[in-house]
Scaffold this motif. Structure first.
Motif, PDB file in Angstrom:
ATOM      1  N   PHE A  94      12.820  36.969  17.907  1.00 31.74           N
ATOM      2  CA  PHE A  94      14.188  36.881  18.401  1.00 31.74           C
ATOM      3  C   PHE A  94      14.367  37.726  19.663  1.00 31.74           C
ATOM      4  O   PHE A  94      14.975  37.274  20.650  1.00 31.74           O
ATOM      5  CB  PHE A  94      15.166  37.337  17.328  1.00 31.74           C
ATOM      6  CG  PHE A  94      16.580  37.483  17.812  1.00 31.74           C
ATOM      7  CD1 PHE A  94      17.385  36.368  17.947  1.00 31.74           C
ATOM      8  CD2 PHE A  94      17.088  38.722  18.150  1.00 31.74           C
ATOM      9  CE1 PHE A  94      18.684  36.491  18.411  1.00 31.74           C
ATOM     10  CE2 PHE A  94      18.388  38.856  18.611  1.00 31.74           C
ATOM     11  CZ  PHE A  94      19.190  37.734  18.737  1.00 31.74           C
ATOM     12  N   ALA A  95      13.856  38.952  19.650  1.00 33.67           N
ATOM     13  CA  ALA A  95      13.972  39.808  20.834  1.00 33.67           C
ATOM     14  C   ALA A  95      13.276  39.174  22.037  1.00 33.67           C
ATOM     15  O   ALA A  95      13.759  39.280  23.173  1.00 33.67           O
ATOM     16  CB  ALA A  95      13.382  41.192  20.540  1.00 33.67           C
ATOM     17  N   GLU A  96      12.156  38.515  21.803  1.00 35.64           N
ATOM     18  CA  GLU A  96      11.450  37.837  22.888  1.00 35.64           C
ATOM     19  C   GLU A  96      12.286  36.694  23.453  1.00 35.64           C
ATOM     20  O   GLU A  96      12.275  36.438  24.667  1.00 35.64           O
ATOM     21  CB  GLU A  96      10.111  37.311  22.391  1.00 35.64           C
ATOM     22  CG  GLU A  96       9.303  36.528  23.420  1.00 35.64           C
ATOM     23  CD  GLU A  96       8.884  37.374  24.595  1.00 35.64           C
ATOM     24  OE1 GLU A  96       8.638  36.799  25.677  1.00 35.64           O
ATOM     25  OE2 GLU A  96       8.804  38.623  24.454  1.00 35.64           O
ATOM     26  N   SER A  97      13.044  35.997  22.587  1.00 31.81           N
ATOM     27  CA  SER A  97      13.893  34.908  23.084  1.00 31.81           C
ATOM     28  C   SER A  97      14.991  35.450  24.000  1.00 31.81           C
ATOM     29  O   SER A  97      15.315  34.821  25.017  1.00 31.81           O
ATOM     30  CB  SER A  97      14.508  34.145  21.903  1.00 31.81           C
ATOM     31  OG  SER A  97      15.487  34.915  21.229  1.00 31.81           O
ATOM     32  N   VAL A  98      15.556  36.612  23.667  1.00 29.16           N
ATOM     33  CA  VAL A  98      16.567  37.212  24.533  1.00 29.16           C
ATOM     34  C   VAL A  98      15.944  37.641  25.858  1.00 29.16           C
ATOM     35  O   VAL A  98      16.527  37.434  26.934  1.00 29.16           O
ATOM     36  CB  VAL A  98      17.235  38.407  23.834  1.00 29.16           C
ATOM     37  CG1 VAL A  98      18.285  39.047  24.732  1.00 29.16           C
ATOM     38  CG2 VAL A  98      17.883  37.969  22.524  1.00 29.16           C
ATOM     39  N   ALA A  99      14.750  38.234  25.802  1.00 28.92           N
ATOM     40  CA  ALA A  99      14.070  38.643  27.031  1.00 28.92           C
ATOM     41  C   ALA A  99      13.741  37.438  27.901  1.00 28.92           C
ATOM     42  O   ALA A  99      13.859  37.496  29.138  1.00 28.92           O
ATOM     43  CB  ALA A  99      12.792  39.417  26.682  1.00 28.92           C
ATOM     44  N   THR A 100      13.334  36.329  27.297  1.00 26.94           N
ATOM     45  CA  THR A 100      13.023  35.117  28.062  1.00 26.94           C
ATOM     46  C   THR A 100      14.270  34.573  28.749  1.00 26.94           C
ATOM     47  O   THR A 100      14.217  34.148  29.910  1.00 26.94           O
ATOM     48  CB  THR A 100      12.426  34.050  27.131  1.00 26.94           C
ATOM     49  OG1 THR A 100      11.269  34.586  26.483  1.00 26.94           O
ATOM     50  CG2 THR A 100      12.030  32.815  27.918  1.00 26.94           C
ATOM     51  N   LEU A 101      15.407  34.584  28.053  1.00 23.54           N
ATOM     52  CA  LEU A 101      16.657  34.148  28.665  1.00 23.54           C
ATOM     53  C   LEU A 101      17.040  35.041  29.837  1.00 23.54           C
ATOM     54  O   LEU A 101      17.509  34.558  30.881  1.00 23.54           O
ATOM     55  CB  LEU A 101      17.777  34.146  27.625  1.00 23.54           C
ATOM     56  CG  LEU A 101      17.726  33.063  26.545  1.00 23.54           C
ATOM     57  CD1 LEU A 101      18.749  33.356  25.455  1.00 23.54           C
ATOM     58  CD2 LEU A 101      17.991  31.691  27.146  1.00 23.54           C
ATOM     59  N   HIS A 102      16.824  36.344  29.677  1.00 24.48           N
ATOM     60  CA  HIS A 102      17.149  37.284  30.752  1.00 24.48           C
ATOM     61  C   HIS A 102      16.252  37.061  31.968  1.00 24.48           C
ATOM     62  O   HIS A 102      16.733  37.065  33.118  1.00 24.48           O
ATOM     63  CB  HIS A 102      17.018  38.707  30.234  1.00 24.48           C
ATOM     64  CG  HIS A 102      17.305  39.755  31.268  1.00 24.48           C
ATOM     65  ND1 HIS A 102      18.481  39.788  31.993  1.00 24.48           N
ATOM     66  CD2 HIS A 102      16.560  40.803  31.720  1.00 24.48           C
ATOM     67  CE1 HIS A 102      18.457  40.808  32.837  1.00 24.48           C
ATOM     68  NE2 HIS A 102      17.304  41.430  32.686  1.00 24.48           N
TER      69      HIS A 102
END
Length: 288
Positions: A94-102
């Motif tokens: 999940f944290a990686e998905s937020v980083a990818t969006l950023h």
């Protein structure tokens, strides 16, 4: 498919390339024993299928091999799910998905919207309570999303009989923690909430983190207006929440496993929740 509709299509399975990019680096592998017969990508997709269909593990539609036997037993899928949940793999994904969006400049954190949602627990379990407002027994969570309906922070969970207002003080450190981890600057961000969270302590907690509260005032049955300076409130920003956080909860209902909680262990139910929010965040990149 038009681009506007494509971005709203929530994936329920991942291709091999998508799995290797977003999921595989965060999964723990077995340190000993024979090599698995099926690739990890297939096992992970079976977990997503259980999340989407909402069926019991033993009712999963597992493909057959050449001899007509299931290619994997449902207990092996369940054991993989339990192991990855215990190792914190789903939170890392999940944290990686937020980083990818950023990194893709797809986050709009000028305003973040927060709200709570309650899930009924028909079979009982831990961390549940009777919600007198909704007349059901279950648990509740508090979630934050940006203006583009991307979930940006892990949620805080509590029994259904707990007031949501104190949960905000537990959720804010998680918001700032994941923001620091992915490089998000939340200074000056407006935090939009409904009247349930209207209290001086919550407003101060938001101000202390450099953010601006936009909370609908709760009259609490007062006959006259409260004395003193009126708090900051923008009705236009508050109106956005019906197109952001409520839409996220609507997308969450696509995953039938989350409509009712049948897991007696709360951490397993919350692991499914994290997976659902991850799929919502990956809708820009994982069109199958």
């Amino acid at each position: 498919m038009p681009k506007s509709q494509q971005l709203q299509s929530i994936p329920t399975k991942l291709s091999v390339e998508q799995f290797q990019q977003f999921v595989l680096p965060h999964l723990t592998a077995r340190s000993r024993g024979p090599a698995p017969k099926l690739p990890t990508h297939t096992v992970f997709n079976y977990i997503l299928q259980a999340l989407y269909l909402g069926c019991p593990w033993k009712e999963l539609p597992i493909r057959r091999d050449r001899d007509g036997r299931p290619e994997i037993h449902c207990t092996r899928i369940y054991r993989a799910f339990r192991k990855w949940e215990a190792d914190g793999c789903f939170e890392a994904i999940f944290a990686e998905s937020v980083a990818t969006l950023h990194q893709a400049d797809l986050l709009d954190t000028a305003v973040i919207h927060g709200d709570g949602t309650t899930t009924a627990a028909k079979k009982g379990g831990d961390n549940i309570g009777f919600n007198g407002h909704k007349k059901m027994k279950g648990d509740k969570i508090v979630v934050f999303c940006d203006r583009r309906c991307n979930v940006i922070a892990p949620f805080v969970s509590a029994p259904g009989n707990r007031n949501e207002s104190p949960l905000l003080r537990e959720a804010l450190p998680l918001v700032t923690r994941i923001a620091d981890a992915v490089g998000l600057d939340l200074k000056g961000t407006i935090v939009s909430l409904d009247g349930v969270y209207d209290c001086r302590v919550n407003r101060k907690s938001i101000f202390n983190r450099g953010m601006i509260p936009n909370i609908n005032a709760n009259p609490r049955g007062r006959k006259t207006a409260k004395r003193g300076r009126k708090p900051i409130f923008n009705a236009a920003i508050f109106k956005e929440r019906f197109h952001t956080i409520e839409r996220v909860f609507g997308w969450e209902d696509k995953f039938r496993r989350l409509l009712l909680r049948f897991e007696r262990l709360s951490q397993l139910h919350y692991a499914f929740k994290v997976l659902a929010y991850t799929m919502i965040n990956l809708r820009y990149f994982c069109q199958v």
